[in-house]
Enzyme design. Structure first.
Site, PDB file in Angstrom:
ATOM      1  N   CYS A 195     -12.048  17.373  13.512  1.00  0.00           N
ATOM      2  CA  CYS A 195     -11.626  16.157  13.050  1.00  0.00           C
ATOM      3  C   CYS A 195     -12.966  16.225  12.025  1.00  0.00           C
ATOM      4  CB  CYS A 195     -11.146  15.005  13.380  1.00  0.00           C
ATOM      5  SG  CYS A 195     -12.648  13.831  14.234  1.00  0.00           S
TER       6      CYS A 195
ATOM      7  N   CYS B  32       1.200  -1.294  -0.302  1.00  0.00           N
ATOM      8  CA  CYS B  32       0.412  -0.011   0.174  1.00  0.00           C
ATOM      9  C   CYS B  32       0.678   1.469  -0.214  1.00  0.00           C
ATOM     10  CB  CYS B  32      -1.086   0.246   1.253  1.00  0.00           C
ATOM     11  SG  CYS B  32      -1.433   1.812   1.649  1.00  0.00           S
TER      12      CYS B  32
ATOM     13  N   ASP C  52      -9.894  18.398  21.771  1.00  0.00           N
ATOM     14  CA  ASP C  52     -10.180  17.373  20.527  1.00  0.00           C
ATOM     15  C   ASP C  52     -11.304  16.016  19.972  1.00  0.00           C
ATOM     16  OD1 ASP C  52      -8.810  16.222  17.605  1.00  0.00           O
ATOM     17  OD2 ASP C  52      -6.902  15.571  19.159  1.00  0.00           O
TER      18      ASP C  52
END
Ligand code: SAH
Length: 478
Positions: A433, A163, A406
């Site tokens: 995020c 990958c 966060d």
């Protein structure tokens, strides 16, 4: 319109999973593998009242941002969603997404954002950035063991052994493990039957130390021919930790509860450096972390350094401040902050992560941090609402100078936000995020007396639709 109808569609946007979005006769369509700027013929595969899902029948006019993806398996593999979009355009797309959410959901005006938003921070080389890989193991059609990734939305294993998001060492390790399985007739796990042994191969790589960890997740209590595996794996330069993890449950969760180290250390060590936020060059401040197979650790170390260095800069610390770090995980941000603050209090819901945070503090000789297990929306109010006689330390905890948050994708709980407002910190640094929940929460904080001063997006997950942000709020002088 009915299922299987074919119709023209211009892709004007993209969703978090990288799916193309376009409108046709008032309906919104989501189309996998279609990119912003593509003009396609779409086939309707699923229809709802106001939206539907389509497939690319034909690309009539390819988007000017289309590139030839480096990975030949990218369409089949579920790992990358937007590798066919040029990296520059990926960054533009992510920055636009943040801006649009801040306007649409957060109610910020274009002028306000113009004044506070800094350019998105991308990667110089957006490949080979991941320090962790988890390969499911199975058989191919010839009955040979394979390791790879699941195809999008399925559990078929595609043999993606090298990958391009991971390190080249992954392939070397997978080859060794597969050869060992063949030599000692060690069976791969069969998900449908719940039989066989080797389920996953977890590999972690310390980017700064070059230490390697291999952990085999097995459907059994012991690893046959374990020493023979060790003999083969330990020849790989950098090998530091070899273990197996027991997971006999029929579940999609990768790791089970117990891990047994069979060679070397039970963890690898890595460092996160503080960076100069002007040009993101490395400063000499580094924090060491011990990472075990189960630890949560950011997967893109280079971008994490940039993101957290920016969070630290936004926090504006001089050494006198008391700081709360909510949703602190293993204390990555807390430990950075502690070097520039008087005292840092971390809160995290996962007890094991708090154990890691405490031992990482010790590892670095840091003594001005304190960590609490619990929900941010319970721990913070419990401190704030405590009415006992106050010493200076607890008064500082109730009225910190800075709060850093966060949270996971769903954002902060309302009770957490209202307590933060009541605590009246000078500055709030919000790391996020998910820019949609960020925008929602920023609106609450701004209406509660704060001003949005700075905002910056970071590309932590190149070739996926995800984007991280850090923002600074300053209390208004009222
Ligand atoms: N700041 C950390 C990780 C942030 S990810 C780091 O730098 O590594 C978000 C974290 O929030 C996760 O560790 C998750 O376990 C934790 N979490 C989720 N819900 C929470 C809650 N209600 N209260 C406190 N922590 C929570």
């Amino acid at each position: 319109m009915k299922k299987n109808d074919i119709f023209p569609l211009t892709i004007t946007d993209m969703g978090v999973d990288g799916e193309g979005i376009g409108k046709y006769e008032g309906m919104t369509f989501f189309v996998k593998d279609a990119l912003i700027g593509d003009k396609i013929l779409a086939r309707a595969v699923k229809l709802k009242k106001h939206y539907g899902y389509g497939r690319v029948e034909k690309i009539v006019e390819a988007s000017p941002y289309r590139v030839e993806p480096l990975c030949p398996l990218h369409r089949r593999c579920g790992g990358c969603q937007i590798q066919a979009l040029s990296y520059e355009e990926q960054l533009q797309f992510k920055e636009r997404k943040v801006r649009n959410n801040l306007m649409r959901i957060g109610g910020f005006s274009e002028e306000e954002l113009e004044a506070v938003m800094e350019p998105i921070v991308g990667m110089e080389n957006p490949y080979r950035y991941r320090n962790k890989a988890q390969f499911p193991v199975g058989y191919d059609k010839n009955g040979e063991p394979v390791a790879g990734f699941y195809a999008a939305r399925t559990h078929c294993i595609i043999p993606v052994e090298d990958c391009l998001l991971g390190v080249p060492e992954n392939k070397v390790i997978l080859d060794v493990v597969k050869d060992w399985m063949k030599a000692y007739q060690i069976p791969a796990y069969d998900e449908s039957e719940g039989s066989g042994l080797i389920r996953h191969i977890l590999i972690r790589y310390g980017f700064t130390t070059r230490e390697i960890m291999v952990c085999l997740v097995i459907n059994g209590d012991s690893l046959p021919a374990g020493q023979e595996l060790v003999e083969r794996l330990k020849k790989i330069p950098g090998m530091t930790s070899i273990s197996y993890n027991v997971n006999c449950e029929r579940t999609n969760v990768i790791l089970g509860k117990s891990t047994h180290c069979i060679w070397g250390m039970p963890y690898i060590t890595d460092y996160i450096h503080l960076r100069n936020t002007e040009d993101f060059s490395v400063t000499d401040t580094a924090i060491a972390y011990h990472i075990s197979p189960q630890s949560f650790y950011q997967v893109n170390p280079l971008q994490t350094e940039k993101l957290y260095s920016t969070a630290l800069e936004y926090a504006g610390l001089t050494g006198k401040e008391s700081v709360w770090d909510l949703y602190c995980g293993i204390g990555t941000i807390s430990l950075f902050l502690s070097r520039k603050a008087k005292q840092v209090y971390g809160v995290e819901i996962v007890p094991q992560a708090i154990e890691d945070a405490k031992s990482n503090a010790k590892l670095n000789g840091i003594t001005n941090t304190e960590f609490f297990v619990g929900k941010a929306e319970e721990v913070l109010p419990a401190f704030y609402e405590k009415s006992e006689a106050e010493d200076e330390a607890s008064s500082k905890m109730r009225h910190p100078d800075v709060i850093v948050v966060d949270p996971p994708r769903k954002g902060c709980d309302e009770h957490c936000l209202s307590t933060m407002l009541a605590m009246r910190p000078e500055r709030i640094v919000y790391v996020s995020c998910d820019s949609a929940t960020l925008a929602r929460d920023l609106r609450i904080l701004v209406d509660g007396g704060y001003e949005l001063r700075r905002a910056r997006a970071f590309d932590q997950f190149a070739h996926s639709g995800h984007v991280e942000c850090v923002t600074l709020l300053q209390r208004k002088n009222t």
